[in-house]
Design an enzyme around this catalytic site. Structure first.
Site, PDB file in Angstrom:
ATOM      1  N   ASP A  92     -29.536 -72.330  34.799  1.00  0.00           N
ATOM      2  CA  ASP A  92     -30.285 -71.255  35.446  1.00  0.00           C
ATOM      3  C   ASP A  92     -31.609 -71.813  35.951  1.00  0.00           C
ATOM      4  O   ASP A  92     -32.106 -72.829  35.452  1.00  0.00           O
ATOM      5  CB  ASP A  92     -30.508 -70.089  34.492  1.00  0.00           C
ATOM      6  N   GLU A 156     -32.202 -69.950  30.135  1.00  0.00           N
ATOM      7  CA  GLU A 156     -33.381 -70.563  29.515  1.00  0.00           C
ATOM      8  C   GLU A 156     -34.669 -70.096  30.165  1.00  0.00           C
ATOM      9  O   GLU A 156     -35.666 -69.833  29.481  1.00  0.00           O
ATOM     10  CB  GLU A 156     -33.263 -72.089  29.586  1.00  0.00           C
TER      11      GLU A 156
END
Length: 451
Positions: A92, A156
Site C-alpha cells: 500500500d 501499513e
C-alpha cells in the site's frame, strides 16, 4: 561493487526488476477506499501473490485482515533443519497528494536523472522487488539456504493495524528466527545503514463545536465563539515558541547517541526554504529520532475559495504524535487527548478520538543477525561499514513481532534514503541502491544460514 556471482546475477536481473516495479507502481493501491478503489489494492496483492507462486513459494495466500485489507503471505521451504527468515514489505502507498505537482505521472514509473520515479517506488513496492531480486540471485547461485517467509502488508501507511491483529490471532504464521523489514533506508545514498530505532505513532481526531450553526460574522462576530479559532488556539498549544512539541505530561528531553545528522545536510534533504529556520532544540538526530513530534495532518474548515463571512460553528483536525523508544504510545495518546481537551478555550465542546496507534521499537544490534548483515553490506558497499541510525517513522508490526517472537532477531533496511522523498511528490528510488541492497540481502541470507 566487487565482482561475485550473486552481484553479477542481480545486475543482470535489473531490467526485469524495473519492468516489474513499473507494473506494481501502476496499481493505485492506497488503502483508503473512500479515495481509491479497493480493486487497485486487490490488484497489487494479486500481483505479488502471482510473483511468489512463480518463485516456487508454497501456501501463498491473500490474508483478509481485520481492518478490511489484504496481506500477502507465502513460504519457500529451505533445507531440512534450516533457519527461518521472514521478509517484510508493504504494497500500500500514500496518496499522491497533488498529482499536477508531479513532474511525471505518480503511478507511471519513469526514469529521470538516474532514478526511477513513481509513488511507492521506494516506499515500499521497491522493497517487494528487493526481496524477489535477492531470492532469484540465490536460486541462480546454489539455492536459498534458509526457509523464507514473505509477508506483504496492505495497510501499513494507514496505521489501522490489520496485519498486527491478524498476526496476534495466528501467532504461528510469521514465526521466524530472523526478520528483515524492508521498509526503512540508508542514511544517505551509498552509506549502508540499518535502522536501530523507530518512533511509535498515535493518530487523534479532535472536533470543536461552539454554535448550533454558522453565524453571519458581521452580525455576531466579536462575541460569538468561533470554533475554528478555538481549534487553531488549542493546536498552537502543542508547540513551544521554538517549535518544540509540548504535550502536557510528555517528556521531550531524549538524546540520540548514534550517527549524527548535520543541520546543513538535513536542510538539504528536507528541502527547507532559504531563510526558514528549523524547529525545536538539541541536535537534529535528537529531534527526529529521540523525541516526540506532533504534526497537524489536516483540518476540516471552509476552503478560501467560496468562503462566506461566517463565524464557524464546528471545526475538526487530525493530529499525529510520533513517540520515541521508551515511551508507551497508548499513554502518549492519552496525554495528547487530555491536552487537547483541557486546553480548548472558551468552554467550547471538544471531542477526541484515537484512530490509529503503533508502539516505538528498539532493535538488539548485538545479535548474530546483525553481524551477518554487517558482513553482507561490506561486500555490497565496498569500502563502507554498516552504520546505525534511527527513523522518525513508525512500523507498528515491529513491536507485534517482537512481542510474539521474543527470540527473533529483527533487522530494518530498505530503499527510503533521503533523496527518495517518500510520502512527498516526485517519490523515487535509486536503482543502484536497489541493486546493492538486493545483493546485501542475498548475502545476508547465506551468511545467516552458515552462522
Amino acid at each position: 561493487m566487487s565482482s561475485n556471482p550473486v552481484a553479477e546475477t542481480v545486475a543482470s536481473l535489473l531490467p526485469r526488476a524495473r519492468a516489474e516495479l513499473a507494473e506494481l507502481v501502476a496499481f493505485r493501491s492506497v488503502a483508503d477506499f473512500d479515495q481509491f478503489p479497493r480493486s487497485e489494492s486487490e490488484g497489487a496483492a494479486a500481483w505479488i501473490a502471482g510473483a511468489l507462486r512463480a518463485e516456487g513459494f508454497q501456501d501463498v495466500a491473500l490474508l483478509d485482515t481485520p481492518d478490511g485489507t489484504q496481506s500477502v503471505y507465502g513460504c519457500l521451504p529451505g533445507p531440512e533443519g534450516a533457519k527461518t527468515v521472514l521478509l517484510y514489505a508493504h504494497y500500500d502507498v500514500q496518496p499522491p497528494l497533488d498529482e499536477a505537482a508531479w513532474t511525471t505521472p505518480p503511478f507511471e514509473l519513469t526514469e529521470r536523472d538516474g532514478r526511477w520515479y513513481g509513488r511507492g517506488s521506494a516506499d515500499c513496492k521497491g522493497g517487494v522487488i528487493m526481496h524477489l531480486l535477492a531470492l532469484r540471485a540465490l536460486r541462480a547461485n546454489g539455492g536459498v539456504p534458509v526457509t523464507v517467509k514473505v509477508i506483504a502488508e496492505g495497510s501499513e501507511e494507514q496505521g489501522t493495524g490489520g496485519l498486527e491483529r491478524y498476526a496476534e490471532q495466528h501467532p504461528e504464521l510469521l514465526a521466524a528466527d530472523a526478520v528483515v523489514i524492508g521498509d526503512t533506508g540508508n542514511f544517505r545514498v551509498g552509506l549502508p545503514t540499518v535502522t536501530s530505532t523507530l518512533r511509535g505513532m498515535t493518530l487523534v481526531r479532535v472536533q470543536v463545536d461552539t454554535l448550533e450553526g454558522n453565524l453571519h460574522s458581521g452580525q455576531f462576530g466579536g462575541a460569538a465563539p468561533d470554533a475554528l479559532a478555538a481549534l487553531i488556539r488549542v493546536l498552537d498549544s502543542l508547540r513551544a515558541e521554538d517549535g518544540s512539541t509540548t504535550v502536557d505530561g510528555l517528556g521531550a528531553e531524549g538524546r540520540w547517541d548514534g550517527i549524527e545528522y548535520a543541520e546543513e545536510q538535513f536542510r538539504a534533504d528536507a528541502k527547507v526554504l532559504d531563510g526558514v529556520g528549523l524547529i525545536g532544540e538539541g541536535s537534529v538526530a535528537d529531534r527526529i529520532w529521540a523525541r516526540p513530534a506532533v504534526t497537524v495532518l489536516g483540518i476540516d474548515c471552509p476552503p478560501v475559495v467560496g468562503a462566506t463571512p461566517s463565524v464557524q460553528a464546528s471545526a475538526r483536525a487530525l493530529v499525529s504524535l510520533r513517540v520515541p523508544p521508551g515511551v508507551d504510545a497508548a499513554e502518549a495518546s492519552k496525554l495528547l487527548q487530555a491536552h487537547l481537551e483541557t486546553r480548548t478555550p472558551w468552554g467550547a465542546r471538544v471531542r477526541t478520538e484515537q484512530i490509529g496507534q503503533g508502539q516505538p521499537f528498539r532493535a538488539d544490534t548485538t545479535s548474530p543477525a546483525y553481524r551477518a548483515m554487517a558482513d553482507a553490506l561490506a561486500v555490497a558497499y565496498p569500502g563502507e561499514s554498516m552504520q546505525y541510525a534511527g527513523q522518525g517513522g513508525s512500523i507498528p508490526l515491529c513491536n507485534t513481532l517482537a512481542h510474539l517472537y521474543p527470540q527473533a532477531e529483527i533487522l530494518l533496511i530498505g530503499l527510503s534514503e533521503p533523496e527518495a522523498q517518500i510520502h512527498a511528490v516526485n517519490e523515487s528510488v535509486s536503482p543502484q541502491e536497489l541493486e546493492r541492497l538486493s545483493v546485501a540481502e542475498a548475502l545476508f541470507l547465506r551468511n545467516y544460514a552458515a552462522g
